[in-house]
Design a protein around this motif. Structure first.
Motif, PDB file in Angstrom:
ATOM      1  N   MET A   1       0.842  -1.204   0.000  1.00  0.00           N
ATOM      2  CA  MET A   1       0.000   0.000   0.000  1.00  0.00           C
ATOM      3  C   MET A   1       0.880   1.259   0.000  1.00  0.00           C
ATOM      4  SD  MET A   1      -3.224   0.413   2.526  1.00  0.00           S
ATOM      5  CE  MET A   1      -3.798  -1.269   2.577  1.00  0.00           C
ATOM      6  N   THR A   2       0.516   2.242  -0.793  1.00  0.00           N
ATOM      7  CA  THR A   2       1.359   3.445  -0.830  1.00  0.00           C
ATOM      8  C   THR A   2       1.216   4.214   0.479  1.00  0.00           C
ATOM      9  OG1 THR A   2      -0.403   4.823  -1.687  1.00  0.00           O
ATOM     10  CG2 THR A   2       0.950   3.692  -3.316  1.00  0.00           C
ATOM     11  N   ASP A   3       2.219   5.054   0.766  1.00  0.00           N
ATOM     12  CA  ASP A   3       2.174   5.848   1.995  1.00  0.00           C
ATOM     13  C   ASP A   3       0.945   6.730   2.045  1.00  0.00           C
ATOM     14  OD1 ASP A   3       5.712   6.330   2.265  1.00  0.00           O
ATOM     15  OD2 ASP A   3       4.371   4.793   3.031  1.00  0.00           O
ATOM     16  N   LYS A   4       0.574   7.233   0.898  1.00  0.00           N
ATOM     17  CA  LYS A   4      -0.568   8.146   0.864  1.00  0.00           C
ATOM     18  C   LYS A   4      -1.867   7.399   1.185  1.00  0.00           C
ATOM     19  CE  LYS A   4      -2.993  11.689  -0.993  1.00  0.00           C
ATOM     20  NZ  LYS A   4      -2.922  13.057  -1.294  1.00  0.00           N
ATOM     21  N   LEU A   5      -1.967   6.179   0.702  1.00  0.00           N
ATOM     22  CA  LEU A   5      -3.229   5.449   0.852  1.00  0.00           C
ATOM     23  C   LEU A   5      -3.520   5.059   2.305  1.00  0.00           C
ATOM     24  CD1 LEU A   5      -5.598   4.376  -0.734  1.00  0.00           C
ATOM     25  CD2 LEU A   5      -4.296   2.277  -1.161  1.00  0.00           C
ATOM     26  N   THR A   6      -2.456   4.783   3.074  1.00  0.00           N
ATOM     27  CA  THR A   6      -2.673   4.297   4.442  1.00  0.00           C
ATOM     28  C   THR A   6      -3.508   5.268   5.276  1.00  0.00           C
ATOM     29  OG1 THR A   6      -0.647   3.056   4.252  1.00  0.00           O
ATOM     30  CG2 THR A   6      -1.498   3.369   6.479  1.00  0.00           C
ATOM     31  N   PRO A   7      -3.094   6.540   5.390  1.00  0.00           N
ATOM     32  CA  PRO A   7      -3.933   7.446   6.204  1.00  0.00           C
ATOM     33  C   PRO A   7      -5.310   7.686   5.600  1.00  0.00           C
ATOM     34  CG  PRO A   7      -2.126   8.658   5.149  1.00  0.00           C
ATOM     35  CD  PRO A   7      -1.859   7.200   4.912  1.00  0.00           C
ATOM     36  N   ILE A   8      -5.410   7.605   4.276  1.00  0.00           N
ATOM     37  CA  ILE A   8      -6.714   7.810   3.646  1.00  0.00           C
ATOM     38  C   ILE A   8      -7.649   6.681   4.067  1.00  0.00           C
ATOM     39  CG2 ILE A   8      -7.920   7.824   1.401  1.00  0.00           C
ATOM     40  CD1 ILE A   8      -6.341  10.386   1.885  1.00  0.00           C
ATOM     41  N   GLN A  18     -14.642  -4.230   5.565  1.00  0.00           N
ATOM     42  CA  GLN A  18     -15.257  -4.987   4.469  1.00  0.00           C
ATOM     43  C   GLN A  18     -14.565  -4.555   3.182  1.00  0.00           C
ATOM     44  OE1 GLN A  18     -19.362  -3.614   4.339  1.00  0.00           O
ATOM     45  NE2 GLN A  18     -18.717  -1.498   4.606  1.00  0.00           N
ATOM     46  N   ILE A  19     -14.820  -5.274   2.106  1.00  0.00           N
ATOM     47  CA  ILE A  19     -14.302  -4.821   0.811  1.00  0.00           C
ATOM     48  C   ILE A  19     -15.418  -4.005   0.199  1.00  0.00           C
ATOM     49  CG2 ILE A  19     -13.482  -5.540  -1.455  1.00  0.00           C
ATOM     50  CD1 ILE A  19     -12.166  -7.914  -0.131  1.00  0.00           C
ATOM     51  N   THR A 371      -7.970  -1.140  -3.053  1.00  0.00           N
ATOM     52  CA  THR A 371      -6.629  -1.640  -3.378  1.00  0.00           C
ATOM     53  C   THR A 371      -6.738  -2.742  -4.426  1.00  0.00           C
ATOM     54  OG1 THR A 371      -6.730  -3.376  -1.713  1.00  0.00           O
ATOM     55  CG2 THR A 371      -5.864  -1.247  -0.989  1.00  0.00           C
ATOM     56  N   GLU A 372      -5.628  -2.994  -5.083  1.00  0.00           N
ATOM     57  CA  GLU A 372      -5.587  -4.082  -6.055  1.00  0.00           C
ATOM     58  C   GLU A 372      -5.888  -5.414  -5.352  1.00  0.00           C
ATOM     59  OE1 GLU A 372      -3.498  -1.548  -6.011  1.00  0.00           O
ATOM     60  OE2 GLU A 372      -3.335  -0.781  -8.064  1.00  0.00           O
ATOM     61  N   ALA A 373      -5.409  -5.541  -4.109  1.00  0.00           N
ATOM     62  CA  ALA A 373      -5.644  -6.799  -3.371  1.00  0.00           C
ATOM     63  C   ALA A 373      -7.143  -7.023  -3.154  1.00  0.00           C
ATOM     64  CB  ALA A 373      -4.910  -6.758  -2.034  1.00  0.00           C
ATOM     65  N   GLU A 374      -7.866  -5.953  -2.937  1.00  0.00           N
ATOM     66  CA  GLU A 374      -9.323  -6.100  -2.759  1.00  0.00           C
ATOM     67  C   GLU A 374      -9.972  -6.559  -4.068  1.00  0.00           C
ATOM     68  OE1 GLU A 374     -10.784  -3.025   0.639  1.00  0.00           O
ATOM     69  OE2 GLU A 374     -10.089  -2.086  -1.218  1.00  0.00           O
ATOM     70  N   ILE A 375      -9.489  -6.027  -5.163  1.00  0.00           N
ATOM     71  CA  ILE A 375     -10.045  -6.439  -6.456  1.00  0.00           C
ATOM     72  C   ILE A 375      -9.702  -7.915  -6.706  1.00  0.00           C
ATOM     73  CG2 ILE A 375     -10.025  -6.018  -8.958  1.00  0.00           C
ATOM     74  CD1 ILE A 375     -11.339  -3.734  -7.323  1.00  0.00           C
ATOM     75  N   ASP A 376      -8.490  -8.325  -6.307  1.00  0.00           N
ATOM     76  CA  ASP A 376      -8.116  -9.737  -6.467  1.00  0.00           C
ATOM     77  C   ASP A 376      -9.064 -10.627  -5.652  1.00  0.00           C
ATOM     78  OD1 ASP A 376      -6.028  -8.904  -8.049  1.00  0.00           O
ATOM     79  OD2 ASP A 376      -4.509  -9.080  -6.464  1.00  0.00           O
TER      80      ASP A 376
END
Ligand SMILES: Cc1ncc(COP(=O)(O)O)c(C=O)c1O
Length: 410
Positions: A1-8, A18-19, A371-376
Protein backbone atom coordinates in the motif's frame (compact mmCIF):
# COMPACT_ATOMS: atom_id res chain seq x y z
CA UNK A 1 0.00 0.00 0.00
CA UNK A 2 1.36 3.45 -0.83
CA UNK A 3 2.17 5.85 2.00
CA UNK A 4 -0.57 8.15 0.86
CA UNK A 5 -3.23 5.45 0.85
CA UNK A 6 -2.67 4.30 4.44
CA UNK A 7 -3.93 7.45 6.20
CA UNK A 8 -6.71 7.81 3.65
CA UNK A 9 -8.02 4.33 4.39
CA UNK A 10 -7.57 4.91 8.12
CA UNK A 11 -9.91 7.88 7.83
CA UNK A 12 -12.59 5.65 6.26
CA UNK A 13 -13.57 2.97 8.79
CA UNK A 14 -16.22 1.56 6.45
CA UNK A 15 -13.57 0.47 3.96
CA UNK A 16 -11.52 -1.29 6.61
CA UNK A 17 -14.10 -3.76 7.85
CA UNK A 18 -15.26 -4.99 4.47
CA UNK A 19 -14.30 -4.82 0.81
CA UNK A 20 -16.36 -1.82 -0.08
CA UNK A 21 -17.05 -1.39 -3.79
CA UNK A 22 -20.39 0.39 -3.74
CA UNK A 23 -19.85 4.17 -3.78
CA UNK A 24 -22.09 4.40 -6.83
CA UNK A 25 -24.84 3.89 -4.25
CA UNK A 26 -23.42 5.54 -1.10
CA UNK A 27 -19.77 6.35 -0.43
CA UNK A 28 -17.90 5.76 2.85
CA UNK A 29 -17.94 8.61 5.39
CA UNK A 30 -14.54 9.99 6.37
CA UNK A 31 -13.79 10.54 10.04
CA UNK A 32 -13.84 14.37 9.79
CA UNK A 33 -17.38 14.16 8.38
CA UNK A 34 -18.49 11.90 11.21
CA UNK A 35 -16.92 14.32 13.71
CA UNK A 36 -18.63 17.33 12.12
CA UNK A 37 -22.00 15.56 12.04
CA UNK A 38 -21.66 14.47 15.66
CA UNK A 39 -20.54 17.92 16.84
CA UNK A 40 -23.43 19.65 15.06
CA UNK A 41 -25.94 17.17 16.48
CA UNK A 42 -24.52 17.60 19.96
CA UNK A 43 -24.64 21.36 19.61
CA UNK A 44 -28.30 21.22 18.63
CA UNK A 45 -29.01 18.84 21.48
CA UNK A 46 -27.30 20.73 24.26
CA UNK A 47 -27.31 24.31 22.98
CA UNK A 48 -30.81 24.24 21.59
CA UNK A 49 -31.92 25.15 18.12
CA UNK A 50 -33.27 28.50 17.00
CA UNK A 51 -31.41 30.75 19.39
CA UNK A 52 -29.03 33.40 18.10
CA UNK A 53 -25.88 31.35 18.62
CA UNK A 54 -27.34 28.33 16.86
CA UNK A 55 -28.73 30.36 13.98
CA UNK A 56 -25.35 31.99 13.44
CA UNK A 57 -23.69 28.61 13.49
CA UNK A 58 -26.10 27.16 10.95
CA UNK A 59 -25.53 30.14 8.69
CA UNK A 60 -21.76 29.75 8.97
CA UNK A 61 -22.08 26.06 8.14
CA UNK A 62 -24.19 26.81 5.12
CA UNK A 63 -21.77 29.44 3.83
CA UNK A 64 -18.82 27.12 4.36
CA UNK A 65 -20.63 24.35 2.48
CA UNK A 66 -21.51 26.59 -0.44
CA UNK A 67 -17.91 27.78 -0.63
CA UNK A 68 -16.64 24.21 -0.56
CA UNK A 69 -18.98 23.12 -3.37
CA UNK A 70 -18.08 26.21 -5.42
CA UNK A 71 -14.35 25.53 -4.99
CA UNK A 72 -14.73 21.81 -5.76
CA UNK A 73 -16.57 22.39 -9.04
CA UNK A 74 -15.07 25.80 -9.89
CA UNK A 75 -18.35 27.67 -10.14
CA UNK A 76 -19.61 31.05 -8.92
CA UNK A 77 -21.58 30.99 -5.67
CA UNK A 78 -24.63 32.57 -7.25
CA UNK A 79 -25.01 29.59 -9.63
CA UNK A 80 -25.38 27.02 -6.87
CA UNK A 81 -28.52 25.80 -5.11
CA UNK A 82 -28.26 23.38 -2.22
CA UNK A 83 -30.47 20.34 -2.74
CA UNK A 84 -31.15 17.11 -0.92
CA UNK A 85 -29.91 14.80 -3.67
CA UNK A 86 -29.56 14.40 -7.44
CA UNK A 87 -33.26 13.72 -7.89
CA UNK A 88 -34.08 17.13 -6.42
CA UNK A 89 -31.86 18.85 -8.99
CA UNK A 90 -33.26 16.87 -11.92
CA UNK A 91 -36.82 17.73 -10.87
CA UNK A 92 -36.11 21.40 -10.18
CA UNK A 93 -34.80 21.94 -13.70
CA UNK A 94 -37.24 19.71 -15.55
CA UNK A 95 -40.22 21.32 -13.82
CA UNK A 96 -38.73 24.79 -14.30
CA UNK A 97 -39.75 25.22 -17.95
CA UNK A 98 -43.11 26.58 -19.09
CA UNK A 99 -44.01 23.42 -20.99
CA UNK A 100 -46.61 23.40 -23.71
CA UNK A 101 -48.25 20.45 -25.44
CA UNK A 102 -46.12 19.43 -28.42
CA UNK A 103 -42.84 20.49 -26.79
CA UNK A 104 -40.22 17.78 -26.90
CA UNK A 105 -37.42 16.63 -24.63
CA UNK A 106 -34.63 14.22 -25.43
CA UNK A 107 -32.91 11.66 -23.24
CA UNK A 108 -31.16 8.31 -23.60
CA UNK A 109 -32.05 4.69 -22.92
CA UNK A 110 -29.47 4.28 -20.12
CA UNK A 111 -30.81 6.75 -17.57
CA UNK A 112 -31.60 6.45 -13.89
CA UNK A 113 -35.18 7.09 -12.71
CA UNK A 114 -33.92 10.38 -11.19
CA UNK A 115 -33.68 11.74 -14.72
CA UNK A 116 -36.46 10.02 -16.60
CA UNK A 117 -39.27 10.08 -14.03
CA UNK A 118 -39.43 13.90 -14.10
CA UNK A 119 -39.67 13.61 -17.90
CA UNK A 120 -42.54 11.13 -17.62
CA UNK A 121 -44.21 13.58 -15.27
CA UNK A 122 -44.10 16.45 -17.78
CA UNK A 123 -45.26 14.05 -20.47
CA UNK A 124 -48.22 13.19 -18.27
CA UNK A 125 -48.98 16.72 -17.13
CA UNK A 126 -48.28 18.84 -20.20
CA UNK A 127 -48.26 16.45 -23.14
CA UNK A 128 -44.52 16.86 -23.68
CA UNK A 129 -43.09 14.26 -26.05
CA UNK A 130 -39.98 12.34 -24.97
CA UNK A 131 -37.51 11.30 -27.66
CA UNK A 132 -35.31 8.46 -26.47
CA UNK A 133 -31.90 8.20 -28.07
CA UNK A 134 -31.12 4.49 -28.15
CA UNK A 135 -27.43 4.67 -27.30
CA UNK A 136 -26.90 0.94 -26.65
CA UNK A 137 -24.33 0.65 -23.89
CA UNK A 138 -23.17 4.21 -24.50
CA UNK A 139 -20.12 3.47 -26.61
CA UNK A 140 -20.81 5.85 -29.50
CA UNK A 141 -23.87 7.83 -28.50
CA UNK A 142 -23.52 10.97 -30.61
CA UNK A 143 -25.50 9.97 -33.71
CA UNK A 144 -28.43 8.63 -31.69
CA UNK A 145 -28.51 11.74 -29.51
CA UNK A 146 -28.29 13.98 -32.56
CA UNK A 147 -31.23 12.16 -34.14
CA UNK A 148 -33.32 12.65 -30.98
CA UNK A 149 -32.92 16.45 -31.13
CA UNK A 150 -35.64 18.03 -33.26
CA UNK A 151 -36.67 21.63 -33.87
CA UNK A 152 -39.24 21.16 -31.07
CA UNK A 153 -36.75 19.87 -28.49
CA UNK A 154 -36.48 22.27 -25.55
CA UNK A 155 -34.25 20.23 -23.24
CA UNK A 156 -31.74 17.39 -23.44
CA UNK A 157 -31.58 15.52 -20.13
CA UNK A 158 -29.00 12.78 -19.60
CA UNK A 159 -26.40 11.29 -17.27
CA UNK A 160 -22.73 12.08 -17.52
CA UNK A 161 -22.01 8.49 -16.48
CA UNK A 162 -24.71 5.87 -16.90
CA UNK A 163 -25.57 4.06 -13.68
CA UNK A 164 -26.55 0.92 -15.60
CA UNK A 165 -23.75 0.53 -18.17
CA UNK A 166 -21.01 2.56 -16.49
CA UNK A 167 -20.34 4.50 -19.70
CA UNK A 168 -18.96 8.01 -19.34
CA UNK A 169 -20.68 9.85 -22.16
CA UNK A 170 -18.65 12.37 -24.21
CA UNK A 171 -20.36 15.33 -22.58
CA UNK A 172 -18.31 18.09 -24.20
CA UNK A 173 -19.33 16.85 -27.65
CA UNK A 174 -22.94 16.27 -26.60
CA UNK A 175 -23.19 19.81 -25.23
CA UNK A 176 -21.71 21.23 -28.45
CA UNK A 177 -24.22 19.21 -30.49
CA UNK A 178 -27.19 20.41 -28.44
CA UNK A 179 -26.04 24.01 -28.20
CA UNK A 180 -25.58 24.16 -31.97
CA UNK A 181 -29.33 23.52 -32.12
CA UNK A 182 -30.09 25.98 -29.33
CA UNK A 183 -31.01 23.23 -26.83
CA UNK A 184 -29.94 23.45 -23.17
CA UNK A 185 -28.50 20.38 -21.45
CA UNK A 186 -29.41 19.06 -18.00
CA UNK A 187 -26.92 16.55 -16.62
CA UNK A 188 -27.36 13.92 -13.93
CA UNK A 189 -23.97 13.96 -12.24
CA UNK A 190 -24.62 11.19 -9.71
CA UNK A 191 -21.88 8.93 -11.09
CA UNK A 192 -19.42 11.60 -12.16
CA UNK A 193 -19.09 14.14 -9.34
CA UNK A 194 -16.02 13.09 -7.36
CA UNK A 195 -14.96 10.52 -9.97
CA UNK A 196 -13.07 12.70 -12.45
CA UNK A 197 -12.26 16.37 -12.81
CA UNK A 198 -15.33 18.52 -13.39
CA UNK A 199 -14.90 22.16 -14.24
CA UNK A 200 -18.57 22.97 -14.58
CA UNK A 201 -18.14 26.57 -15.68
CA UNK A 202 -15.60 25.61 -18.39
CA UNK A 203 -17.83 22.75 -19.55
CA UNK A 204 -20.48 25.33 -20.41
CA UNK A 205 -23.17 22.92 -19.25
CA UNK A 206 -26.56 24.51 -18.58
CA UNK A 207 -27.64 22.53 -15.52
CA UNK A 208 -25.77 19.91 -13.49
CA UNK A 209 -27.25 17.94 -10.56
CA UNK A 210 -24.92 16.47 -7.94
CA UNK A 211 -25.43 14.21 -4.91
CA UNK A 212 -23.30 14.45 -1.78
CA UNK A 213 -23.69 10.91 -0.55
CA UNK A 214 -21.99 8.97 -3.32
CA UNK A 215 -18.50 9.74 -4.67
CA UNK A 216 -18.16 12.90 -2.57
CA UNK A 217 -18.32 10.75 0.59
CA UNK A 218 -20.92 12.94 2.27
CA UNK A 219 -23.92 12.07 4.42
CA UNK A 220 -27.37 11.58 2.96
CA UNK A 221 -29.63 14.55 2.46
CA UNK A 222 -27.29 17.12 0.87
CA UNK A 223 -26.53 17.75 -2.77
CA UNK A 224 -26.05 20.60 -5.17
CA UNK A 225 -27.52 21.93 -8.37
CA UNK A 226 -25.51 24.10 -10.75
CA UNK A 227 -27.51 26.52 -12.88
CA UNK A 228 -25.51 28.47 -15.44
CA UNK A 229 -26.02 32.09 -14.40
CA UNK A 230 -27.62 33.21 -17.68
CA UNK A 231 -30.48 30.74 -17.02
CA UNK A 232 -31.36 32.27 -13.65
CA UNK A 233 -33.82 34.81 -15.05
CA UNK A 234 -35.67 32.29 -17.23
CA UNK A 235 -35.88 29.00 -15.32
CA UNK A 236 -39.00 29.10 -13.12
CA UNK A 237 -39.07 27.98 -9.48
CA UNK A 238 -41.69 25.28 -8.95
CA UNK A 239 -41.40 24.76 -5.25
CA UNK A 240 -41.06 28.16 -3.63
CA UNK A 241 -39.64 27.93 -0.14
CA UNK A 242 -38.53 30.86 1.98
CA UNK A 243 -35.30 31.17 -0.02
CA UNK A 244 -37.14 31.63 -3.32
CA UNK A 245 -38.47 35.11 -2.76
CA UNK A 246 -36.46 38.00 -1.42
CA UNK A 247 -39.28 40.39 -0.58
CA UNK A 248 -43.05 40.47 -0.96
CA UNK A 249 -46.11 42.46 0.06
CA UNK A 250 -49.78 41.52 0.38
CA UNK A 251 -50.74 42.91 -3.02
CA UNK A 252 -49.09 40.22 -5.05
CA UNK A 253 -45.80 42.02 -5.54
CA UNK A 254 -42.58 40.14 -4.92
CA UNK A 255 -38.97 39.82 -6.04
CA UNK A 256 -37.26 36.50 -6.56
CA UNK A 257 -33.96 35.83 -4.87
CA UNK A 258 -31.49 36.78 -7.64
CA UNK A 259 -29.27 33.72 -7.10
CA UNK A 260 -29.84 30.02 -7.70
CA UNK A 261 -31.01 29.80 -4.10
CA UNK A 262 -34.45 30.64 -5.40
CA UNK A 263 -34.72 27.02 -6.54
CA UNK A 264 -34.09 25.41 -3.18
CA UNK A 265 -36.87 23.14 -2.03
CA UNK A 266 -36.55 23.26 1.75
CA UNK A 267 -34.42 23.21 4.84
CA UNK A 268 -31.39 20.97 4.80
CA UNK A 269 -30.56 19.17 8.02
CA UNK A 270 -27.75 21.32 9.51
CA UNK A 271 -25.61 18.43 10.79
CA UNK A 272 -25.70 16.96 7.28
CA UNK A 273 -24.48 20.28 5.87
CA UNK A 274 -21.63 20.27 8.39
CA UNK A 275 -20.74 16.67 7.48
CA UNK A 276 -20.85 17.40 3.77
CA UNK A 277 -18.60 20.40 4.11
CA UNK A 278 -16.11 18.34 6.09
CA UNK A 279 -16.13 15.59 3.43
CA UNK A 280 -15.47 18.07 0.63
CA UNK A 281 -12.64 19.72 2.54
CA UNK A 282 -11.16 16.33 3.35
CA UNK A 283 -11.32 15.30 -0.30
CA UNK A 284 -9.73 18.56 -1.47
CA UNK A 285 -7.13 18.99 1.26
CA UNK A 286 -6.27 15.51 2.57
CA UNK A 287 -6.91 13.12 -0.29
CA UNK A 288 -6.44 15.66 -3.08
CA UNK A 289 -8.78 15.60 -6.05
CA UNK A 290 -6.13 14.80 -8.67
CA UNK A 291 -4.75 11.94 -6.62
CA UNK A 292 -8.24 10.54 -6.02
CA UNK A 293 -9.24 10.78 -9.70
CA UNK A 294 -6.04 9.14 -10.90
CA UNK A 295 -6.41 6.33 -8.40
CA UNK A 296 -10.05 5.70 -9.27
CA UNK A 297 -9.07 5.39 -12.94
CA UNK A 298 -6.26 2.97 -12.08
CA UNK A 299 -8.38 0.74 -9.84
CA UNK A 300 -11.23 0.70 -12.36
CA UNK A 301 -8.83 -0.36 -15.15
CA UNK A 302 -7.46 -3.09 -12.88
CA UNK A 303 -10.96 -4.28 -11.96
CA UNK A 304 -12.03 -4.25 -15.57
CA UNK A 305 -9.16 -6.53 -16.51
CA UNK A 306 -9.65 -8.78 -13.47
CA UNK A 307 -13.38 -9.25 -13.95
CA UNK A 308 -13.41 -9.20 -17.73
CA UNK A 309 -10.93 -12.06 -17.90
CA UNK A 310 -13.16 -14.38 -15.86
CA UNK A 311 -14.90 -17.09 -17.86
CA UNK A 312 -18.64 -16.52 -18.12
CA UNK A 313 -18.48 -12.74 -17.82
CA UNK A 314 -19.66 -10.23 -20.38
CA UNK A 315 -18.37 -6.73 -19.62
CA UNK A 316 -20.97 -4.05 -20.29
CA UNK A 317 -18.98 -0.88 -19.68
CA UNK A 318 -17.41 0.17 -22.99
CA UNK A 319 -13.63 0.31 -22.60
CA UNK A 320 -13.19 3.76 -24.05
CA UNK A 321 -15.97 5.09 -21.80
CA UNK A 322 -14.66 3.62 -18.56
CA UNK A 323 -15.08 5.80 -15.43
CA UNK A 324 -15.38 4.31 -11.92
CA UNK A 325 -18.13 1.74 -12.54
CA UNK A 326 -17.33 -1.68 -13.96
CA UNK A 327 -20.64 -3.21 -15.01
CA UNK A 328 -20.98 -6.75 -16.29
CA UNK A 329 -23.35 -9.63 -16.84
CA UNK A 330 -22.66 -13.15 -15.66
CA UNK A 331 -23.63 -15.23 -18.68
CA UNK A 332 -26.63 -17.49 -18.07
CA UNK A 333 -27.77 -15.72 -14.90
CA UNK A 334 -31.19 -14.14 -14.42
CA UNK A 335 -31.75 -10.75 -12.70
CA UNK A 336 -33.12 -12.59 -9.64
CA UNK A 337 -30.06 -14.84 -9.49
CA UNK A 338 -27.81 -11.81 -9.81
CA UNK A 339 -29.36 -10.52 -6.57
CA UNK A 340 -28.41 -13.87 -5.07
CA UNK A 341 -24.85 -13.36 -6.30
CA UNK A 342 -24.71 -9.93 -4.61
CA UNK A 343 -26.05 -11.41 -1.38
CA UNK A 344 -23.51 -14.25 -1.49
CA UNK A 345 -20.68 -11.74 -1.93
CA UNK A 346 -22.08 -9.66 0.91
CA UNK A 347 -21.86 -12.62 3.29
CA UNK A 348 -18.17 -12.82 2.32
CA UNK A 349 -17.73 -9.13 3.20
CA UNK A 350 -17.64 -7.88 -0.39
CA UNK A 351 -20.13 -5.11 -1.11
CA UNK A 352 -21.23 -4.46 -4.68
CA UNK A 353 -24.71 -4.16 -6.25
CA UNK A 354 -26.87 -5.28 -9.12
CA UNK A 355 -28.95 -3.15 -11.48
CA UNK A 356 -32.44 -4.55 -11.66
CA UNK A 357 -33.63 -2.77 -14.81
CA UNK A 358 -32.74 -3.22 -18.46
CA UNK A 359 -29.92 -3.69 -19.45
CA UNK A 360 -29.44 -5.37 -16.02
CA UNK A 361 -25.97 -5.59 -14.59
CA UNK A 362 -23.73 -6.49 -11.72
CA UNK A 363 -21.91 -3.29 -10.80
CA UNK A 364 -18.56 -2.75 -9.12
CA UNK A 365 -17.86 0.82 -7.95
CA UNK A 366 -14.11 1.46 -7.80
CA UNK A 367 -13.04 4.07 -5.23
CA UNK A 368 -9.75 5.85 -4.63
CA UNK A 369 -9.54 3.99 -1.31
CA UNK A 370 -9.69 0.53 -2.88
CA UNK A 371 -6.63 -1.64 -3.38
CA UNK A 372 -5.59 -4.08 -6.05
CA UNK A 373 -5.64 -6.80 -3.37
CA UNK A 374 -9.32 -6.10 -2.76
CA UNK A 375 -10.05 -6.44 -6.46
CA UNK A 376 -8.12 -9.74 -6.47
CA UNK A 377 -10.30 -10.96 -3.59
CA UNK A 378 -13.43 -9.95 -5.46
CA UNK A 379 -12.19 -11.79 -8.55
CA UNK A 380 -11.51 -14.93 -6.57
CA UNK A 381 -14.93 -14.89 -4.91
CA UNK A 382 -16.65 -14.21 -8.22
CA UNK A 383 -14.72 -17.00 -9.93
CA UNK A 384 -15.92 -19.47 -7.30
CA UNK A 385 -19.55 -18.32 -7.39
CA UNK A 386 -19.70 -18.23 -11.18
CA UNK A 387 -18.15 -21.70 -11.40
CA UNK A 388 -20.77 -23.05 -8.96
CA UNK A 389 -23.45 -21.55 -11.20
CA UNK A 390 -26.66 -19.61 -10.68
CA UNK A 391 -28.46 -22.59 -9.12
CA UNK A 392 -26.08 -22.50 -6.15
CA UNK A 393 -27.07 -19.06 -4.86
CA UNK A 394 -30.12 -18.21 -2.79
CA UNK A 395 -32.32 -15.52 -4.27
CA UNK A 396 -33.13 -13.03 -1.46
CA UNK A 397 -36.80 -12.78 -0.46
CA UNK A 398 -36.77 -9.09 -1.40
CA UNK A 399 -35.86 -9.93 -4.99
CA UNK A 400 -38.59 -12.58 -5.17
CA UNK A 401 -41.17 -10.12 -3.84
CA UNK A 402 -40.16 -7.41 -6.28
CA UNK A 403 -40.83 -9.83 -9.11
CA UNK A 404 -37.33 -9.84 -10.59
CA UNK A 405 -37.22 -12.04 -13.67
CA UNK A 406 -35.86 -15.58 -13.56
CA UNK A 407 -34.93 -15.60 -17.24
CA UNK A 408 -31.22 -15.40 -18.01
CA UNK A 409 -30.34 -11.99 -19.43
CA UNK A 410 -27.50 -13.20 -21.64
C1 LIG B 1 -27.18 8.14 -12.41
C2 LIG B 1 -27.93 8.30 -11.12
N1 LIG B 1 -28.79 9.30 -10.97
C3 LIG B 1 -29.46 9.50 -9.84
C4 LIG B 1 -29.32 8.67 -8.78
C5 LIG B 1 -30.15 8.95 -7.55
O1 LIG B 1 -29.41 9.77 -6.75
P1 LIG B 1 -30.02 10.57 -5.53
O2 LIG B 1 -30.37 9.58 -4.48
O3 LIG B 1 -28.87 11.45 -5.17
O4 LIG B 1 -31.19 11.32 -6.00
C6 LIG B 1 -28.41 7.60 -8.85
C7 LIG B 1 -28.15 6.68 -7.75
O5 LIG B 1 -28.81 6.17 -7.00
C8 LIG B 1 -27.71 7.41 -10.05
O6 LIG B 1 -26.85 6.40 -10.18
Amino acid sequence: MTDKLTPIREALPAVQNQIFLNSGWYGPLPTPAQAALAAAMQDEYTGGRPNRRNLDRVQETRTALEEAFAAFFRIPLESLALTHHTTDGMNIVTMGFNWEPGDEVATTTIEHPAGIFPLYTIQDRYGVRINFADVGLGEDPLDAIDAALTPRTRLLSLSHVSYSTGARLPLEEIIALAHAKGIPVLVDGAQSAGVFDLDLAALNVDFYAIPGQKWLCGPEGVGMLYIRPDHLPTLRPTYANFNAIQSHDWRGRFTFNPTARRFETGTIYPPAMAGMQASLRWLMEEAGQDWAYARIARIAAYAREAIGSLPGVRLLTPEKRQASLVNFLPVGWSPAQMSGLIAALDTRGIIIRNISHVPYAVRVSCGFYNTEAEIDALREALAELLAAGPGAVTVPERAVQSGLSNEPVW
